[in-house]
Design a protein around this motif. Structure first.
Motif, PDB file in Angstrom:
ATOM      1  N   HIS A  73       0.859  -1.182   0.000  1.00 55.68           N
ATOM      2  CA  HIS A  73       0.000   0.000   0.000  1.00 55.68           C
ATOM      3  C   HIS A  73       0.895   1.232   0.000  1.00 55.68           C
ATOM      4  CE1 HIS A  73       0.871  -0.634   4.253  1.00 55.68           C
ATOM      5  NE2 HIS A  73       0.202   0.429   4.634  1.00 55.68           N
ATOM      6  N   HIS A  75       1.387   3.862   2.099  1.00 53.79           N
ATOM      7  CA  HIS A  75       1.901   4.548   3.297  1.00 53.79           C
ATOM      8  C   HIS A  75       3.431   4.691   3.259  1.00 53.79           C
ATOM      9  CE1 HIS A  75      -1.978   3.545   5.743  1.00 53.79           C
ATOM     10  NE2 HIS A  75      -2.115   4.623   4.992  1.00 53.79           N
ATOM     11  N   HIS A  78       6.137   2.095   4.024  1.00 56.91           N
ATOM     12  CA  HIS A  78       6.212   0.916   3.164  1.00 56.91           C
ATOM     13  C   HIS A  78       6.657   1.267   1.745  1.00 56.91           C
ATOM     14  CE1 HIS A  78       4.099  -1.653   6.150  1.00 56.91           C
ATOM     15  NE2 HIS A  78       3.592  -0.479   6.513  1.00 56.91           N
ATOM     16  N   HIS A 161      -7.375  -1.397   5.722  1.00 54.40           N
ATOM     17  CA  HIS A 161      -6.372  -0.502   6.321  1.00 54.40           C
ATOM     18  C   HIS A 161      -6.201   0.718   5.408  1.00 54.40           C
ATOM     19  CE1 HIS A 161      -2.630   0.768   8.245  1.00 54.40           C
ATOM     20  NE2 HIS A 161      -2.047   0.764   7.066  1.00 54.40           N
ATOM     21  N   ASP A 180      -0.102  -4.670   6.311  1.00 55.58           N
ATOM     22  CA  ASP A 180      -0.784  -4.055   7.457  1.00 55.58           C
ATOM     23  C   ASP A 180      -2.180  -4.627   7.701  1.00 55.58           C
ATOM     24  OD1 ASP A 180       1.504  -2.640   7.730  1.00 55.58           O
ATOM     25  OD2 ASP A 180       0.609  -0.650   7.622  1.00 55.58           O
TER      26      ASP A 180
HETATM   27 ZN   LIG Z   1      -0.090   1.308   6.535  1.00 57.36          ZN
END
Ligand SMILES: [Zn+2]
Ligand SMILES: [Zn+2]
Length: 269
Positions: A73, A75, A78, A161, A180
């Motif tokens: 994802h 974020h 990551h 998430h 996550d």
């Molecule tokens: Zn995350």
């Protein structure tokens, strides 16, 4: 001490961990994890970490094959080193989110604290820390298969998430990369773009996969408890239906936490 901790998990599967718990203790997790999955033709780096230190040097110790990033994802913790790689992939619903450079000033300030500075690479400049963005070279959809030569990773869309969160499944080894969506620790269904009902559905869907031998999560340790995903799905359902009791809500953060033994889930208030 190296900023990265690399561990061999099985043949041609490595975990590369970064100590996010020291830089961002508010999230209640110890590490953020990347995984290097090495095939005969190329290798996949599942997530690129926080973009601190030389992740490519860590990879070169393991393989000389071409490496592409497969993001779970968008974020920052990551996708922080995505820009160092020629090829990267993300789910179709997070292409626009990934394009936005995150605001990192609070983390830059945190990095000036002596205990945090002490764990950063010596040549790293906290004042210049940012997450440079670079468009992905491949757009993922549920059911896509990433061939690495002799092994393949199946893309499973697991929203909740974040809207375009995906898990990757290496059917040959039984490793499920859950990022996550499943780890031992506090899990977050309360961020902008989170959806608790979708999170519960994703956990249930992953729990129904056959042949899963271990969970390789985005934070904290490898999970070998085969029942973890079903426990998580049950817990999410209990929280959604009101059967589970939350801790007193955090009025300031507008979030509430449901605790279940070795993990917890955060919902919006
Ligand atoms: Zn995350
Ligand atoms: Zn994370």
């Amino acid at each position: 001490m190296s900023f990265h901790t690399t561990t061999r998990i099985t043949d041609n599967l490595y975990r590369i961990a970064e100590p996010i718990g020291i830089i961002a203790p508010q999230f209640g997790v110890t590490t953020v994890n990347m995984y290097l999955v090495v095939g005969n033709a190329c290798a996949a780096l599942i997530d690129s970490g926080m973009g601190i230190g030389d992740i490519r040097a860590e990879i070169r110790k393991i393989t000389a094959l071409p490496v592409s990033v497969l993001n779970s994802h968008y974020h920052w913790d990551h996708s922080g080193a995505n820009a160092l790689f020629e090829e990267s992939a993300i789910h179709e619903s997070e292409v626009d989110l990934l394009a936005q450079e995150p605001e990192m000033s609070a983390y830059r300030r945190a990095m000036e604290q002596p205990d945090v500075r002490a764990i950063l690479p010596p040549d790293f400049d906290p004042a210049a820390y940012r997450i440079p963005r670079k468009p992905p070279t491949r757009i993922l959809r549920d059911g896509d298969v990433m061939a690495l030569g002799g092994r393949a990773l199946q893309v499973i869309h697991t929203p909740g998430h974040s809207p375009g969160h995906v898990a990757y499944f290496d059917e040959a080894s039984g490793a499920l990369f859950t990022a996550d969506t499943a780890y031992c620790g506090p899990m977050y269904a309360c961020f902008a773009g989170s959806d608790p009902a979708a999170f519960a559905h994703s956990a249930r869907r992953l729990s129904a996969l056959r042949g899963v031998k271990m969970l390789c999560p985005g934070h904290n340790d490898i999970v070998s408890n085969a029942g973890f995903l079903a426990e998580l799905a049950d817990a999410m359902d209990a929280a959604l239906s009101g059967r589970a009791q939350s801790e007193p809500p955090n009025e300031m953060l507008k979030r509430k936490e449901f605790r279940f033994g070795e993990f917890s889930v955060w919902f919006p208030m």
